[in-house]
Design a protein around this motif. Structure first.
Motif, PDB file in Angstrom:
ATOM      1  N   GLU A   1     -11.041  14.001   1.803  1.00 41.56           N
ATOM      2  CA  GLU A   1     -10.483  12.958   0.941  1.00 41.56           C
ATOM      3  C   GLU A   1     -11.051  13.106  -0.458  1.00 41.56           C
ATOM      4  O   GLU A   1     -12.234  13.407  -0.641  1.00 41.56           O
ATOM      5  CB  GLU A   1     -10.806  11.570   1.487  1.00 41.56           C
ATOM      6  N   LEU A   2     -10.190  12.897  -1.440  1.00 46.72           N
ATOM      7  CA  LEU A   2     -10.591  13.011  -2.839  1.00 46.72           C
ATOM      8  C   LEU A   2      -9.800  11.985  -3.636  1.00 46.72           C
ATOM      9  O   LEU A   2      -8.566  11.943  -3.554  1.00 46.72           O
ATOM     10  CB  LEU A   2     -10.304  14.426  -3.350  1.00 46.72           C
ATOM     11  N   VAL A   3     -10.493  11.131  -4.401  1.00 45.18           N
ATOM     12  CA  VAL A   3      -9.836  10.120  -5.233  1.00 45.18           C
ATOM     13  C   VAL A   3      -9.902  10.576  -6.682  1.00 45.18           C
ATOM     14  O   VAL A   3     -10.967  10.936  -7.190  1.00 45.18           O
ATOM     15  CB  VAL A   3     -10.500   8.742  -5.073  1.00 45.18           C
ATOM     16  N   LYS A   4      -8.746  10.561  -7.355  1.00 44.28           N
ATOM     17  CA  LYS A   4      -8.666  11.020  -8.741  1.00 44.28           C
ATOM     18  C   LYS A   4      -7.924   9.995  -9.578  1.00 44.28           C
ATOM     19  O   LYS A   4      -7.019   9.316  -9.093  1.00 44.28           O
ATOM     20  CB  LYS A   4      -7.942  12.369  -8.820  1.00 44.28           C
ATOM     21  N   SER A   5      -8.292   9.939 -10.838  1.00 41.26           N
ATOM     22  CA  SER A   5      -7.636   9.004 -11.746  1.00 41.26           C
ATOM     23  C   SER A   5      -6.517   9.663 -12.538  1.00 41.26           C
ATOM     24  O   SER A   5      -5.697   8.973 -13.144  1.00 41.26           O
ATOM     25  CB  SER A   5      -8.664   8.404 -12.720  1.00 41.26           C
ATOM     26  N   ASP A   6      -6.476  11.006 -12.552  1.00 45.55           N
ATOM     27  CA  ASP A   6      -5.410  11.694 -13.287  1.00 45.55           C
ATOM     28  C   ASP A   6      -4.384  12.241 -12.303  1.00 45.55           C
ATOM     29  O   ASP A   6      -4.581  12.235 -11.090  1.00 45.55           O
ATOM     30  CB  ASP A   6      -5.980  12.824 -14.146  1.00 45.55           C
ATOM     31  N   LYS A   7      -3.275  12.737 -12.856  1.00 44.23           N
ATOM     32  CA  LYS A   7      -2.164  13.197 -12.024  1.00 44.23           C
ATOM     33  C   LYS A   7      -2.287  14.660 -11.608  1.00 44.23           C
ATOM     34  O   LYS A   7      -1.402  15.190 -10.944  1.00 44.23           O
ATOM     35  CB  LYS A   7      -0.837  13.003 -12.765  1.00 44.23           C
ATOM     36  N   THR A   8      -3.367  15.317 -12.015  1.00 47.07           N
ATOM     37  CA  THR A   8      -3.539  16.721 -11.655  1.00 47.07           C
ATOM     38  C   THR A   8      -3.577  16.867 -10.142  1.00 47.07           C
ATOM     39  O   THR A   8      -4.250  16.107  -9.447  1.00 47.07           O
ATOM     40  CB  THR A   8      -4.842  17.273 -12.257  1.00 47.07           C
ATOM     41  N   GLY A   9      -2.874  17.846  -9.619  1.00 47.44           N
ATOM     42  CA  GLY A   9      -2.813  18.041  -8.177  1.00 47.44           C
ATOM     43  C   GLY A   9      -4.101  18.608  -7.613  1.00 47.44           C
ATOM     44  O   GLY A   9      -5.089  18.832  -8.324  1.00 47.44           O
ATOM     45  N   VAL A  10      -4.076  18.856  -6.305  1.00 43.23           N
ATOM     46  CA  VAL A  10      -5.245  19.364  -5.585  1.00 43.23           C
ATOM     47  C   VAL A  10      -4.824  20.566  -4.748  1.00 43.23           C
ATOM     48  O   VAL A  10      -3.756  20.563  -4.125  1.00 43.23           O
ATOM     49  CB  VAL A  10      -5.854  18.268  -4.688  1.00 43.23           C
ATOM     50  N   THR A  11      -5.688  21.583  -4.734  1.00 45.66           N
ATOM     51  CA  THR A  11      -5.469  22.781  -3.929  1.00 45.66           C
ATOM     52  C   THR A  11      -6.383  22.754  -2.711  1.00 45.66           C
ATOM     53  O   THR A  11      -7.585  22.502  -2.838  1.00 45.66           O
ATOM     54  CB  THR A  11      -5.758  24.049  -4.751  1.00 45.66           C
ATOM     55  N   LEU A  12      -5.806  23.007  -1.542  1.00 40.57           N
ATOM     56  CA  LEU A  12      -6.582  23.200  -0.320  1.00 40.57           C
ATOM     57  C   LEU A  12      -6.317  24.622   0.152  1.00 40.57           C
ATOM     58  O   LEU A  12      -5.180  24.982   0.461  1.00 40.57           O
ATOM     59  CB  LEU A  12      -6.168  22.197   0.755  1.00 40.57           C
ATOM     60  N   ALA A  13      -7.367  25.438   0.175  1.00 36.16           N
ATOM     61  CA  ALA A  13      -7.247  26.833   0.595  1.00 36.16           C
ATOM     62  C   ALA A  13      -8.304  27.122   1.647  1.00 36.16           C
ATOM     63  O   ALA A  13      -9.457  26.693   1.515  1.00 36.16           O
ATOM     64  CB  ALA A  13      -7.409  27.773  -0.592  1.00 36.16           C
ATOM     65  N   VAL A  14      -7.918  27.861   2.702  1.00 27.82           N
ATOM     66  CA  VAL A  14      -8.806  28.109   3.837  1.00 27.82           C
ATOM     67  C   VAL A  14      -8.722  29.577   4.238  1.00 27.82           C
ATOM     68  O   VAL A  14      -7.628  30.153   4.313  1.00 27.82           O
ATOM     69  CB  VAL A  14      -8.421  27.224   5.045  1.00 27.82           C
ATOM     70  N   LEU A  15      -9.878  30.179   4.498  1.00 26.48           N
ATOM     71  CA  LEU A  15      -9.949  31.524   5.053  1.00 26.48           C
ATOM     72  C   LEU A  15     -10.711  31.433   6.370  1.00 26.48           C
ATOM     73  O   LEU A  15     -11.880  31.036   6.396  1.00 26.48           O
ATOM     74  CB  LEU A  15     -10.656  32.482   4.097  1.00 26.48           C
ATOM     75  N   SER A  16     -10.052  31.781   7.466  1.00 23.00           N
ATOM     76  CA  SER A  16     -10.626  31.634   8.802  1.00 23.00           C
ATOM     77  C   SER A  16     -11.360  32.909   9.218  1.00 23.00           C
ATOM     78  O   SER A  16     -10.963  34.020   8.843  1.00 23.00           O
ATOM     79  CB  SER A  16      -9.516  31.323   9.809  1.00 23.00           C
ATOM     80  N   TYR A  17     -12.412  32.737  10.031  1.00 24.43           N
ATOM     81  CA  TYR A  17     -13.215  33.866  10.506  1.00 24.43           C
ATOM     82  C   TYR A  17     -13.284  33.837  12.030  1.00 24.43           C
ATOM     83  O   TYR A  17     -13.382  32.765  12.642  1.00 24.43           O
ATOM     84  CB  TYR A  17     -14.633  33.805   9.927  1.00 24.43           C
ATOM     85  N   ASP A  18     -13.250  35.040  12.649  1.00 27.90           N
ATOM     86  CA  ASP A  18     -13.271  35.120  14.104  1.00 27.90           C
ATOM     87  C   ASP A  18     -14.697  35.296  14.626  1.00 27.90           C
ATOM     88  O   ASP A  18     -15.676  35.198  13.866  1.00 27.90           O
ATOM     89  CB  ASP A  18     -12.346  36.236  14.598  1.00 27.90           C
ATOM     90  N   ASP A  19     -14.815  35.613  15.927  1.00 27.07           N
ATOM     91  CA  ASP A  19     -16.131  35.696  16.560  1.00 27.07           C
ATOM     92  C   ASP A  19     -16.955  36.886  16.087  1.00 27.07           C
ATOM     93  O   ASP A  19     -18.162  36.948  16.319  1.00 27.07           O
ATOM     94  CB  ASP A  19     -15.984  35.736  18.084  1.00 27.07           C
ATOM     95  N   ALA A  20     -16.311  37.846  15.423  1.00 27.53           N
ATOM     96  CA  ALA A  20     -17.042  38.976  14.851  1.00 27.53           C
ATOM     97  C   ALA A  20     -17.270  38.783  13.355  1.00 27.53           C
ATOM     98  O   ALA A  20     -17.615  39.732  12.650  1.00 27.53           O
ATOM     99  CB  ALA A  20     -16.281  40.273  15.106  1.00 27.53           C
TER     100      ALA A  20
END
Length: 607
Positions: free
Chosen positions: A206-225
């Motif tokens: 969660e992120l609260v912002k006062s301006d209209k600038t958007g938000v980026t959510l980026a994820v890099l997943s890692y395996d058992d190795a």
């Protein structure tokens, strides 16, 4: 592959063996029932359990080839001799029964496993058996949204849901990286740069912002190795945005009118390329058979103009387009990359329209050309993509729109299409008119359809759409019941009486009626030349007054069965044209509706 290493001949193999595996095998080894079955279980990003079973009692051991990337040996493309040679060269001994978990595999790779059975003396007694499987990979589902708070701030929420193969992941959830490309975001996550966090399991943000600038959510997943798996990202904004991605380079599109969700811009493109459009960081292409999806020579099987038909016919005229319009679809949902197929690098105008009531974005692509001060009008019917291709005879099946109604009054011209949904004689939609050209009972085309066919300002009665061309009239022998015409807009750019040149291409149906090309408003013909039925050399023809008649001698009638029907190119000189001048292509003054049918293309007027 060295075939003479094997002691058996192909003929012996085909007579002696058959095979089965965990999938169907297209090689016939003969009448003997299968001897070995390969079971592939518990597939992870780095391992797979392989179990071998056999009904043949004499199998005492195996020669196996442990998982090999299909890219190294696509067994389906090889015969029995090649398959056995592959096992001979790479195989190793294995005891029976066999059940092992084989590790050291790479994620998201298609592998094959191969085996032959051996008897107690070490002789081969089964056919080669193959199975294929694809390893799993670490991946995470990402979601993000926003809500407007009573105090006019914005609460952005995100959620990361890893799959079963994801041991950990790195992520960012902020506004600092909104301008980064996907490649830049992945590089940042791999490096563990500023703002990158590491976690595991389901994560809510969660992120609260006062301006209209958007938000980026980026994820890099890692395996058992600890190997990076799939990169996933999303962008959520309080305002819509669009950009074009060509070879990893992003060009932001502008909003010409504040408050209107239409974005456009000129984009540099290679002569031959594929590209996507990002809307709010989601990659889009063109929906199946919705417009041509690119500019240049149409050689895309998903384009609405039926390259899928013309490419099967030798010496077909094919289709070229400087403009394209249609619906967009996210590439993750089946959208096809946009394309260019030109002779040199160029610029194209890209327009993304988010204003349609159904919420589906539309695209408009247009080749940017140098201004020609002498060009007054050009209509190549590039946006006419539906219907069958009459010039290709029965092989010219074309695209039909997917819609509840196929009337030009109801279509907007961007609908997805059905491949092969129109026979070569069938237009889609059927004949239509504009309000200023309509007779009683005519179908009047809607404004959106006219806009998306680049026909706004033309006066039309009873024309129909075929791919890359327009048809005058609908068949009705003995009357002008379905006769029509096509009239250009006025040549408003002219400021004084001017000598102009009119050019166009014409192809007949099976009738020999006269087609009248009439100058209205101002101007008279002074000369004419016609490349009759595609002849390389032009024939000079007398021309005067305000009517030029395309007779059967200048463009000959063609039986329906003729493949690659010829086109005549007509060039007419007109003196004294003014801003009131219009050109009328008239199929209503010859014999009848059937005899006067023709196709028109490449209308061009210059001064």
């Amino acid at each position: 592959m060295i075939r003479n290493l094997l002691p058996w001949t192909a003929g012996c193999l085909l007579a002696a063996f058959s095979v089965s595996s965990c999938e169907s095998d297209d090689v016939d080894y003969g009448p003997i029932s299968a001897a070995i079955e390969i079971g592939v279980e518990e597939v992870t990003p780095s391992s797979a359990k392989i179990r071998l079973t056999t009904e043949q009692e004499n199998v005492a051991s195996y020669k196996i080839v442990k998982p090999t990337p299909i890219s190294e040996f696509e067994y389906a493309a090889h015969d029995a001799i090649d398959r056995l040679a592959f096992i001979e060269e790479r195989g190793e001994a294995a005891e029976a029964p066999f059940e092992q978990t084989l590790a050291g595999l790479m994620p998201k790779v298609e592998y094959s496993f191969a085996v032959v059975g051996l008897d107690a003396s070490g002789q081969r007694i089964t056919a080669p058996t193959f199975a294929r499987f694809t390893t799993a990979y670490a991946s995470s589902l990402v979601e993000a949204r926003f809500e407007t708070n009573p105090d006019e701030t914005f609460t952005f929420t995100g959620k990361i849901t890893p799959n079963a193969y994801t041991v950990s992941y790195r992520y960012i959830f902020d506004s600092d990286h909104n301008e980064a490309t996907e490649a830049e975001l992945r590089e940042l996550l791999e490096a563990g740069g500023s703002g990158v966090k590491t976690d595991k399991g389901v994560k809510e943000l969660e992120l609260v912002k006062s301006d209209k600038t958007g938000v980026t959510l980026a994820v890099l997943s890692y395996d058992d190795a600890n190997r990076p798996g799939e990169f996933t990202s999303t962008f959520v904004s309080t305002e819509d945005m669009a950009s074009v991605i060509v070879d990893g380079k992003e060009t932001q599109l502008a909003r010409p009118t504040e408050g209107v969700d239409i974005f456009e811009g000129k984009v540099a493109v290679p002569a031959k390329s594929g590209f996507t459009v990002e809307i709010n960081k989601v990659a889009y292409g063109f929906a199946p058979y919705s417009g041509n999806g690119g500019v240049g020579k149409v050689e895309n099987m998903m384009s609405a103009a039926p390259y899928y038909s013309s490419s099967t016919i030798a010496d077909s005229r094919g289709y070229d387009c400087k403009m394209a319009v249609g619906r967009m679809a996210a590439t993750a949902d089946g959208g096809n990359d946009f394309w260019t197929n030109l002779s040199e690098d160029a610029q194209i105008l890209v327009r993304v329209d988010l204003t349609y009531a159904d919420g589906t974005p539309r695209y408009w692509l247009e080749l940017v050309e140098a201004d020609d001060p002498n060009l007054l009008l050009e209509q190549n019917f590039d946006l006419f993509v539906w219907g069958g291709d009459y010039t290709l005879a029965s092989g010219g099946k074309g695209t039909a729109p997917v819609a509840d109604s196929e009337s030009a009054a109801d279509l907007d011209g961007t609908e997805e299409g059905t491949k092969g949904g129109a026979t070569y004689t069938t237009p889609k939609p059927d004949i239509w008119s504009t309000a200023d050209g309509a007779a009683d009972g005519d179908v009047i085309a809607g404004d959106l359809y006219l806009k998306n066919r680049n026909m706004t300002g033309w006066e039309v009665r009873r024309i129909a759409e075929h791919p890359g061309t327009v048809r005058l009239n609908k068949s009705a022998s003995g009357s002008h019941k379905y006769s029509g015409y096509l009239k250009t807009p006025k040549l408003a750019a002219l400021t004084a009486p001017t000598n102009i040149t009119l050019e166009f291409d014409i192809c007949r149906f099976a009738g020999d009626g006269d087609i009248y090309i009439t100058v209205e408003g101002a101007g008279t013909y002074t000369a004419a030349a016609v490349n009759i039925d595609g002849a390389a050399a032009a024939t000079t023809v007398a021309a005067s007054g305000t009517d030029f008649v395309v007779t059967n001698d200048l463009c000959s009638k063609q039986a329906n069965t003729v493949i690659n029907k010829p086109w005549s190119h007509v060039e007419l000189s007109i003196a004294g044209a003014t801003a009131e001048t219009q050109i009328k292509f008239d199929g209503s003054r010859g014999k009848d509706s059937a005899s006067d049918r023709c196709l028109l293309d490449n209308i061009k007027i210059t001064k």
